[in-house]
Enzyme design. Structure first.
Site, PDB file in Angstrom:
ATOM      1  N   ASP A   1      42.644  48.064  52.238  1.00 47.53           N
ATOM      2  CA  ASP A   1      42.490  47.040  51.209  1.00 47.53           C
ATOM      3  C   ASP A   1      41.772  45.840  51.826  1.00 47.53           C
ATOM      4  O   ASP A   1      42.206  45.319  52.854  1.00 47.53           O
ATOM      5  CB  ASP A   1      43.869  46.627  50.685  1.00 47.53           C
ATOM      6  CG  ASP A   1      43.772  45.805  49.412  1.00 47.53           C
ATOM      7  OD1 ASP A   1      42.760  45.919  48.703  1.00 47.53           O
ATOM      8  OD2 ASP A   1      44.721  45.054  49.130  1.00 47.53           O
TER       9      ASP A   1
ATOM     10  N   HIS B   1      39.178  34.316  45.269  1.00 45.25           N
ATOM     11  CA  HIS B   1      40.574  34.722  45.482  1.00 45.25           C
ATOM     12  C   HIS B   1      41.108  34.166  46.801  1.00 45.25           C
ATOM     13  O   HIS B   1      42.183  33.568  46.849  1.00 45.25           O
ATOM     14  CB  HIS B   1      40.686  36.247  45.468  1.00 45.25           C
ATOM     15  CG  HIS B   1      42.038  36.763  45.870  1.00 45.25           C
ATOM     16  ND1 HIS B   1      43.175  36.577  45.104  1.00 45.25           N
ATOM     17  CD2 HIS B   1      42.443  37.449  46.973  1.00 45.25           C
ATOM     18  CE1 HIS B   1      44.213  37.125  45.704  1.00 45.25           C
ATOM     19  NE2 HIS B   1      43.801  37.661  46.839  1.00 45.25           N
TER      20      HIS B   1
ATOM     21  N   GLU C   1      47.206  43.028  41.516  1.00 42.25           N
ATOM     22  CA  GLU C   1      45.905  42.670  42.068  1.00 42.25           C
ATOM     23  C   GLU C   1      44.878  43.599  41.437  1.00 42.25           C
ATOM     24  O   GLU C   1      44.940  44.816  41.631  1.00 42.25           O
ATOM     25  CB  GLU C   1      45.890  42.781  43.598  1.00 42.25           C
ATOM     26  CG  GLU C   1      46.805  41.754  44.257  1.00 42.25           C
ATOM     27  CD  GLU C   1      46.573  41.584  45.746  1.00 42.25           C
ATOM     28  OE1 GLU C   1      46.106  42.538  46.391  1.00 42.25           O
ATOM     29  OE2 GLU C   1      46.866  40.482  46.260  1.00 42.25           O
TER      30      GLU C   1
ATOM     31  N   GLU D   1      41.481  45.286  41.270  1.00 42.91           N
ATOM     32  CA  GLU D   1      40.494  45.601  42.305  1.00 42.91           C
ATOM     33  C   GLU D   1      39.656  46.806  41.880  1.00 42.91           C
ATOM     34  O   GLU D   1      39.989  47.531  40.951  1.00 42.91           O
ATOM     35  CB  GLU D   1      41.203  45.939  43.636  1.00 42.91           C
ATOM     36  CG  GLU D   1      42.233  44.901  44.063  1.00 42.91           C
ATOM     37  CD  GLU D   1      42.689  45.050  45.496  1.00 42.91           C
ATOM     38  OE1 GLU D   1      42.024  45.777  46.264  1.00 42.91           O
ATOM     39  OE2 GLU D   1      43.719  44.437  45.851  1.00 42.91           O
TER      40      GLU D   1
ATOM     41  N   ASP E   1      46.667  46.906  42.918  1.00 45.26           N
ATOM     42  CA  ASP E   1      47.451  46.875  44.155  1.00 45.26           C
ATOM     43  C   ASP E   1      48.666  45.959  43.937  1.00 45.26           C
ATOM     44  O   ASP E   1      48.655  44.785  44.306  1.00 45.26           O
ATOM     45  CB  ASP E   1      46.580  46.366  45.306  1.00 45.26           C
ATOM     46  CG  ASP E   1      47.265  46.566  46.646  1.00 45.26           C
ATOM     47  OD1 ASP E   1      47.839  47.637  46.859  1.00 45.26           O
ATOM     48  OD2 ASP E   1      47.229  45.639  47.484  1.00 45.26           O
TER      49      ASP E   1
ATOM     50  N   ARG F   1      55.176  39.107  45.953  1.00 44.64           N
ATOM     51  CA  ARG F   1      54.738  37.934  46.722  1.00 44.64           C
ATOM     52  C   ARG F   1      55.840  37.352  47.597  1.00 44.64           C
ATOM     53  O   ARG F   1      55.550  36.769  48.653  1.00 44.64           O
ATOM     54  CB  ARG F   1      54.220  36.861  45.766  1.00 44.64           C
ATOM     55  CG  ARG F   1      53.055  37.298  44.914  1.00 44.64           C
ATOM     56  CD  ARG F   1      51.841  37.629  45.750  1.00 44.64           C
ATOM     57  NE  ARG F   1      50.720  38.071  44.923  1.00 44.64           N
ATOM     58  CZ  ARG F   1      49.618  38.628  45.414  1.00 44.64           C
ATOM     59  NH1 ARG F   1      49.481  38.831  46.718  1.00 44.64           N
ATOM     60  NH2 ARG F   1      48.651  39.006  44.611  1.00 44.64           N
TER      61      ARG F   1
ATOM     62  N   GLN G   1      56.304  39.685  50.609  1.00 43.61           N
ATOM     63  CA  GLN G   1      55.106  39.503  51.433  1.00 43.61           C
ATOM     64  C   GLN G   1      55.154  38.189  52.218  1.00 43.61           C
ATOM     65  O   GLN G   1      54.836  38.156  53.413  1.00 43.61           O
ATOM     66  CB  GLN G   1      53.880  39.534  50.519  1.00 43.61           C
ATOM     67  CG  GLN G   1      52.534  39.431  51.219  1.00 43.61           C
ATOM     68  CD  GLN G   1      51.364  39.378  50.219  1.00 43.61           C
ATOM     69  OE1 GLN G   1      51.552  39.570  49.016  1.00 43.61           O
ATOM     70  NE2 GLN G   1      50.173  39.130  50.720  1.00 43.61           N
TER      71      GLN G   1
ATOM     72  N   LYS H   1      53.536  45.315  49.696  1.00 46.97           N
ATOM     73  CA  LYS H   1      52.475  46.030  49.001  1.00 46.97           C
ATOM     74  C   LYS H   1      52.593  47.554  49.091  1.00 46.97           C
ATOM     75  O   LYS H   1      51.841  48.266  48.417  1.00 46.97           O
ATOM     76  CB  LYS H   1      51.125  45.607  49.559  1.00 46.97           C
ATOM     77  CG  LYS H   1      50.721  44.198  49.140  1.00 46.97           C
ATOM     78  CD  LYS H   1      49.587  43.668  49.980  1.00 46.97           C
ATOM     79  CE  LYS H   1      49.098  42.336  49.463  1.00 46.97           C
ATOM     80  NZ  LYS H   1      48.265  42.456  48.270  1.00 46.97           N
TER      81      LYS H   1
ATOM     82  N   THR I   1      50.463  51.534  44.739  1.00 49.05           N
ATOM     83  CA  THR I   1      49.093  51.121  44.454  1.00 49.05           C
ATOM     84  C   THR I   1      48.577  52.093  43.410  1.00 49.05           C
ATOM     85  O   THR I   1      48.501  53.298  43.662  1.00 49.05           O
ATOM     86  CB  THR I   1      48.212  51.203  45.724  1.00 49.05           C
ATOM     87  OG1 THR I   1      48.786  50.376  46.742  1.00 49.05           O
ATOM     88  CG2 THR I   1      46.787  50.750  45.431  1.00 49.05           C
TER      89      THR I   1
ATOM     90  N   GLU J   1      47.405  33.610  41.078  1.00 48.49           N
ATOM     91  CA  GLU J   1      46.353  32.630  40.787  1.00 48.49           C
ATOM     92  C   GLU J   1      46.419  32.149  39.338  1.00 48.49           C
ATOM     93  O   GLU J   1      46.266  30.958  39.064  1.00 48.49           O
ATOM     94  CB  GLU J   1      44.983  33.249  41.060  1.00 48.49           C
ATOM     95  CG  GLU J   1      44.736  33.577  42.523  1.00 48.49           C
ATOM     96  CD  GLU J   1      43.579  34.548  42.676  1.00 48.49           C
ATOM     97  OE1 GLU J   1      42.438  34.089  42.771  1.00 48.49           O
ATOM     98  OE2 GLU J   1      43.823  35.774  42.693  1.00 48.49           O
TER      99      GLU J   1
END
Lengths: 376, 376
Positions: B96, B103, B164, B166, B198, B202, B205, B218, B222, B323
């Site tokens: 990844d 970002h 996420e 992607e 993904d 948070r 993490q 994570k 996925t 975000e």
């Protein structure tokens, strides 16, 4: 030797790979043995890797081991000198932990002098990361020196190529997505043990690793021994692990809190430079497994999780040259040479022993590699 | 639709998985088509995943695509409503990246307020890390909320479960250990493109990630789209990527410096909350591939490398809820609800479009997932 019986995969010229068990200077051709009815493993030994046997689960592992111990099929011996040893299993995911307090403390002092050697999370959970499964190679595979970005705009061959002496644990059977594997399941989940050298380019690693961790500094090669020692062969090697303070959270609480009394030896160009004691590891393999699945991540046949660099409290017990030479500032003597990191042509061999039954000693498969010049 | 022809793998009750190409509301059963001689792919379509086709290399990919476009084997159509779509390929390694400047800058501002948003290495190389290949799941697979350590001694279900958005690139053929893959090889190495979510916890993490990067935050899931868009189908989607300053090192210099004009849409419980523009990515997929192998690491059939979260410069263009809600401090309206991170039962769908031939638009396979309650 008969109490050890590690498994591997070999090839002779013109033939497909076959499963084997080591027997002194010979191996037992397990494909031939099962084909001849000398051992019964449900066909799992007639495969090109150990994955079929591994995925058959602990009852089959015990049964096969018992058969081989009770009636070694010695009609199917092949001299080791006549074979090529291959990567013994197909690696699914590769996880590398960071579970030696001495190693983490040394690295902290070298890279963050004047600050606390351990970060605040280190004694709360076994720190780990995913490595590149596709570049796990068998002992003896040459290691090409990696090139890369050594700093802003600076590209070249790594100048700080290092080793990491580790023990790896090989997972046998799949688990279910979304269901953590309890810590008590360790002995049913893990098929066996390999010796690992997680080659590391410290300069590439130092420039790349913030904020997402090691990547190219470690993904060029991870060497494992050609022989997988079954966990059952290490029954006499369990020993109390160092006490943990603060106490761990419930899902990491292992009872007994035991590690393995494996004694590693690191040999650099024929000179024994270090003897890392695996029994000193702060986080145990059972805790690592429970942590790795505590978020519901699955296990798969062939998952490999490595301990992290094994370092004891003494300078002669460290598992990396970063520590042995204290960040490259204190060279070591290799015969007539004074050395820090690896040069092209260097060979590193990592071996390990364990207590066997009746006071004996088991020698695990060693892992060796020779450094080739960079391609760039 | 006929110019797109994405590949997938399906199952009908009582049958083994089969390769397919999507054709509107139907799929073409490629196992049946190749068996009947309606398409010739060297037997690679008579497999349970796309890996055989992928490993056959770019000449076969082109040949199969040409045959399907010229003479679609419409005798072998199956309605999509009658099939289960499976993970289309066996994932080898999963990498990844972190290649959106917007970002990375947003995350930097949220986590390190008052400091420069980008770390010094960010514009020197595409930052990336290895994820867990074994928990890559197909679109539609439920995602169990992970539990874990949210702080010292604090265990519980993640309270900050995020997405996420992607784009993922799927590698076709193996490369040689120790030999970097030059940036020009991108089009011969990459088989196709998937849409990726993904999923990220948070809080897990944030506590775990120093110093070795994301791990359990994570590795629980996925999600990828069930359909792989062949790279050849995106021939009209290439567009100049943002200029890079400072200039990149030679092995990362792509000419043309092109990204893909993919337009993503993030839908949260039926509400479109964001439209991330892939064309805004700072590091291109060709640069990511060249970086990933610049240390001699191999590529293998089934390697998946994802772009990293796609975020544009506007709030309505970000690819994560971290975000979108600015670290959970600015809730968004979902119909009558005001929300920050994911709740149990939430469903997120990420879709993407691309320019097709003759001014048309291609719709890539979408990726969806619904959150289930934690097990712990």
């Amino acid at each position: 030797m008969i109490d050890h019986l590690p498994y591997g995969v070999f090839r002779t010229p013109g033939r497909e790979p076959r499963c084997a068990a080591r027997f002194g200077d010979h191996l037992i051709d397990l494909y031939a043995a099962e084909s001849a009815g000398a051992v019964e493993a449900g066909g799992t030994l007639r495969a090109r890797s150990l994955n079929d046997l591994m995925s058959a689960g602990p009852d089959v592992w015990s049964s096969v081991r018992r058969q081989l111990l009770n009636r070694p099929p010695l009609d199917h011996l092949v001299p080791l000198s006549e074979v090529e040893l291959l990567l013994p299993f197909e690696v699914a995911d590769y996880v590398d932990f960071y579970s030696s307090e001495h190693h983490a403390g040394n690295v902290g002092q070298i890279f963050r002098p004047g600050q606390p050697p351990l970060l605040p999370n280190w004694k709360q959970l076994p720190i780990g990361y995913h490595g590149r499964a596709g570049t796990v190679v068998v002992s003896g595979t040459p290691v090409v020196r990696p090139g890369g970005l050594l700093g802003a705009g600076v590209v070249g061959p790594s100048q700080r190529l290092d080793i990491e002496a580790e023990i790896g644990f090989v997972v046998g059977i799949d688990s279910t997505l979304g269901r953590p594997v309890p810590i008590e399941e360790f002995h049913r989940a893990v098929f066996g043990v390999v010796v690992v050298n997680d080659w590391s380019a410290r300069d590439i690693q130092a420039f790349e690793y913030q904020p997402l961790g090691p990547f190219l500094g470690k993904s060029f090669a991870t060497s494992v021994s050609a022989w997988v020692t079954p966990l059952e062969a290490l029954a006499s090697a369990w020993t109390p692990a160092p006490p943990q303070d603060p106490p761990v959270v419930p899902h990491l609480n292992d009872d007994p809190h035991h590690g393995l009394d494996l004694r590693l030896t690191v040999t650099w160009n024929g000179v024994e430079v270090s003897h890392p004691p695996f029994a000193s590891m702060y986080w145990t393999p059972a805790q690592q497994l429970a942590h790795m699945t505590s978020n519901g991540a699955t296990l798969r046949t062939g998952d490999l999780f490595a301990s992290g660099t094994v370092s004891g409290p003494q300078r002669g017990e460290v598992g990396s040259f970063l520590e042995l030479t204290w960040g490259g500032t204190e060279p070591v003597e290799l015969g007539a040479e004074s050395r820090t990191f690896l040069l092209d042509g260097d060979t590193v061999v990592i071996s390990a022993t364990a207590p066997g039954a009746d006071g004996g000693t088991i020698r695990l498969g060693e892992v060796s590699g020779t450094v080739l010049p960079a391609v760039i």
